[in-house]
Design a protein around this motif. Sequence first.
Motif, PDB file in Angstrom:
ATOM      1  N   SER A 283      41.862  28.835  81.253  1.00 36.87           N
ATOM      2  CA  SER A 283      41.651  27.847  82.182  1.00 36.87           C
ATOM      3  C   SER A 283      42.435  28.103  83.686  1.00 36.87           C
ATOM      4  O   SER A 283      42.860  27.134  84.182  1.00 36.87           O
ATOM      5  CB  SER A 283      41.935  26.455  81.721  1.00 36.87           C
ATOM      6  N   GLU A 284      42.786  29.458  83.720  1.00 36.41           N
ATOM      7  CA  GLU A 284      43.647  29.736  85.070  1.00 36.41           C
ATOM      8  C   GLU A 284      42.905  29.364  86.356  1.00 36.41           C
ATOM      9  O   GLU A 284      41.874  29.595  86.606  1.00 36.41           O
ATOM     10  CB  GLU A 284      43.896  31.447  84.960  1.00 36.41           C
ATOM     11  N   ILE A 285      43.661  28.707  87.231  1.00 38.93           N
ATOM     12  CA  ILE A 285      43.521  28.613  88.414  1.00 38.93           C
ATOM     13  C   ILE A 285      43.664  29.661  89.288  1.00 38.93           C
ATOM     14  O   ILE A 285      44.707  30.361  89.093  1.00 38.93           O
ATOM     15  CB  ILE A 285      44.115  27.260  88.985  1.00 38.93           C
ATOM     16  N   GLY A 286      42.820  30.122  90.236  1.00 36.26           N
ATOM     17  CA  GLY A 286      43.103  31.390  91.150  1.00 36.26           C
ATOM     18  C   GLY A 286      42.196  32.428  90.800  1.00 36.26           C
ATOM     19  O   GLY A 286      42.525  33.500  91.055  1.00 36.26           O
ATOM     20  N   ARG A 287      41.257  32.094  89.891  1.00 30.84           N
ATOM     21  CA  ARG A 287      40.240  33.116  89.316  1.00 30.84           C
ATOM     22  C   ARG A 287      39.478  33.936  90.539  1.00 30.84           C
ATOM     23  O   ARG A 287      38.737  34.684  90.637  1.00 30.84           O
ATOM     24  CB  ARG A 287      39.684  32.868  88.510  1.00 30.84           C
ATOM     25  N   ASN A 288      39.229  32.765  91.527  1.00 28.98           N
ATOM     26  CA  ASN A 288      38.486  33.432  92.942  1.00 28.98           C
ATOM     27  C   ASN A 288      39.407  32.752  94.039  1.00 28.98           C
ATOM     28  O   ASN A 288      40.215  32.004  93.987  1.00 28.98           O
ATOM     29  CB  ASN A 288      37.073  32.921  92.825  1.00 28.98           C
ATOM     30  N   PHE A 289      38.947  33.637  95.166  1.00 29.96           N
ATOM     31  CA  PHE A 289      39.726  33.340  96.635  1.00 29.96           C
ATOM     32  C   PHE A 289      39.485  31.809  96.997  1.00 29.96           C
ATOM     33  O   PHE A 289      40.242  31.241  97.335  1.00 29.96           O
ATOM     34  CB  PHE A 289      39.073  34.074  97.626  1.00 29.96           C
TER      35      PHE A 289
ATOM     36  N   HIS B 258      33.453  48.456  96.129  1.00 28.01           N
ATOM     37  CA  HIS B 258      33.296  47.587  97.426  1.00 28.01           C
ATOM     38  C   HIS B 258      34.670  46.895  97.920  1.00 28.01           C
ATOM     39  O   HIS B 258      34.677  46.011  98.134  1.00 28.01           O
ATOM     40  CB  HIS B 258      32.271  46.371  97.099  1.00 28.01           C
ATOM     41  N   LEU B 259      35.529  47.869  98.141  1.00 28.99           N
ATOM     42  CA  LEU B 259      37.067  47.508  98.411  1.00 28.99           C
ATOM     43  C   LEU B 259      36.665  46.794  99.952  1.00 28.99           C
ATOM     44  O   LEU B 259      37.457  45.608  99.909  1.00 28.99           O
ATOM     45  CB  LEU B 259      37.828  48.743  98.574  1.00 28.99           C
TER      46      LEU B 259
ATOM     47  N   GLU C 159      37.176  41.951 103.290  1.00 26.96           N
ATOM     48  CA  GLU C 159      36.442  41.224 104.329  1.00 26.96           C
ATOM     49  C   GLU C 159      36.239  39.702 103.655  1.00 26.96           C
ATOM     50  O   GLU C 159      36.479  38.649 104.321  1.00 26.96           O
ATOM     51  CB  GLU C 159      34.999  41.590 104.303  1.00 26.96           C
ATOM     52  N   GLU C 160      35.941  39.586 102.271  1.00 30.39           N
ATOM     53  CA  GLU C 160      35.635  38.374 101.675  1.00 30.39           C
ATOM     54  C   GLU C 160      37.280  37.720 101.608  1.00 30.39           C
ATOM     55  O   GLU C 160      37.092  36.604 101.884  1.00 30.39           O
ATOM     56  CB  GLU C 160      35.108  38.465 100.454  1.00 30.39           C
TER      57      GLU C 160
ATOM     58  N   ASP D 209      39.381  37.880 103.674  1.00 31.19           N
ATOM     59  CA  ASP D 209      39.585  37.538 105.003  1.00 31.19           C
ATOM     60  C   ASP D 209      39.005  36.214 105.464  1.00 31.19           C
ATOM     61  O   ASP D 209      39.364  35.450 106.002  1.00 31.19           O
ATOM     62  CB  ASP D 209      39.685  38.709 105.961  1.00 31.19           C
ATOM     63  N   ARG D 210      37.614  36.217 105.031  1.00 29.28           N
ATOM     64  CA  ARG D 210      36.725  35.131 105.364  1.00 29.28           C
ATOM     65  C   ARG D 210      37.198  33.869 104.583  1.00 29.28           C
ATOM     66  O   ARG D 210      37.179  32.772 105.249  1.00 29.28           O
ATOM     67  CB  ARG D 210      35.314  35.430 104.945  1.00 29.28           C
ATOM     68  N   VAL D 211      37.502  33.891 103.527  1.00 32.48           N
ATOM     69  CA  VAL D 211      37.770  32.860 102.836  1.00 32.48           C
ATOM     70  C   VAL D 211      39.134  32.218 102.755  1.00 32.48           C
ATOM     71  O   VAL D 211      39.600  31.224 102.599  1.00 32.48           O
ATOM     72  CB  VAL D 211      37.448  33.081 101.067  1.00 32.48           C
ATOM     73  N   ILE D 212      40.258  33.304 102.636  1.00 36.85           N
ATOM     74  CA  ILE D 212      41.758  32.872 102.991  1.00 36.85           C
ATOM     75  C   ILE D 212      42.097  33.343 104.339  1.00 36.85           C
ATOM     76  O   ILE D 212      43.161  32.404 104.853  1.00 36.85           O
ATOM     77  CB  ILE D 212      42.327  33.522 101.738  1.00 36.85           C
ATOM     78  N   GLY D 213      42.073  34.346 104.513  1.00 41.36           N
ATOM     79  CA  GLY D 213      42.624  35.123 105.696  1.00 41.36           C
ATOM     80  C   GLY D 213      43.685  36.147 105.507  1.00 41.36           C
ATOM     81  O   GLY D 213      44.767  35.767 104.728  1.00 41.36           O
ATOM     82  N   LEU D 214      43.439  37.242 105.862  1.00 41.83           N
ATOM     83  CA  LEU D 214      44.391  38.409 105.586  1.00 41.83           C
ATOM     84  C   LEU D 214      45.908  38.192 105.975  1.00 41.83           C
ATOM     85  O   LEU D 214      46.615  38.776 105.669  1.00 41.83           O
ATOM     86  CB  LEU D 214      43.659  39.511 106.090  1.00 41.83           C
ATOM     87  N   ASP D 215      45.955  37.341 106.994  1.00 37.46           N
ATOM     88  CA  ASP D 215      47.048  37.021 107.439  1.00 37.46           C
ATOM     89  C   ASP D 215      48.037  36.168 106.469  1.00 37.46           C
ATOM     90  O   ASP D 215      49.246  35.989 106.510  1.00 37.46           O
ATOM     91  CB  ASP D 215      47.131  36.309 108.841  1.00 37.46           C
TER      92      ASP D 215
END
Length: 273
Positions: A148-154, A189-190, A195-196, A198-204
């Motif tokens: 039940s880990e949280i953080g399995r997706n962005f 698909h690195l 990109e994903e 960056d879109r969901v979290i932000g690379l910064d």
Amino acid sequence: MLIGNHLSSSKGYLAMGKMAVSLGANTFAFFTRNPRGGKAKEIDTGDVERFLEFAEEHSFGKLVAHAPYTMNLCAAKEDVRNFSREVIADDLKRMEYTPGNYYNFHPGSHVGQGAEAGIDLIAEVLNEVLTPQQTTIVLLETMAGKGSEIGRNFEGLRRILDMVALQEKMGVCFDTCHVWDGGYDIVNHLDEVLEEFDRVIGLDRLYAVHFNDSMNECGAHKDRHARIGEGCIGLAAMKRVATHPLLAGKPFILETPNDDAGYAREIALVQSW
Ligand code: FE
Ligand code: FE
Ligand code: ZN
């Protein structure tokens, strides 16, 4: 290239620094206390001072401390949550002896309460323990999604970040094995995965990389690390990650099943790229 591995903190900071240099590393990770235990060792301020000097002489990059596995900010049991809150609060005080570094933790396992409830509990603790004065950046680790880990997706990580008031004290640690096991195909698909992110979290918000191959297929949600090039991600894809311009300058931490000689070899390999 900032590359290092997980070191044992039992002999103190200077010993870790010397070990890192002997392995060819210029950063490292360490557990703030026994990864499966509770009580932390008293900080030896003389040792820390000697380490800070040593780290400067050897131009170390940011260190990436790791919280103990027993810490679960969204445990179902209140006593475990209380213990976890004490651990992270104490760890953040201890981190200030080595200012300006990173403290990475596994967001937590919601153990049947549901991801939403888990995310709320994690953010609640972070809002209690983060302070405007701290110089440490706290990193949520991307997880494989075991149990039940949280953080399995962005998206899950983003929701936590959004709920934390002191945004500038928070970031993410990108674990290549976990991201792959979580279902992001960094082999084929690195660019799209980054990109994903960056879109969901932000690379910064991406501060550090845990650099591991995986024993399992993409999306397996298993979390078993392999040596670089010996797993399902493979050497060519690992090299593309390590040399990706969007990840340049970040500390890369090896958490591969290795002895010291194995780590020295992997560090030299990544440096040669
Ligand atoms: Fe971890
Ligand atoms: Fe990791
Ligand atoms: Zn792992």
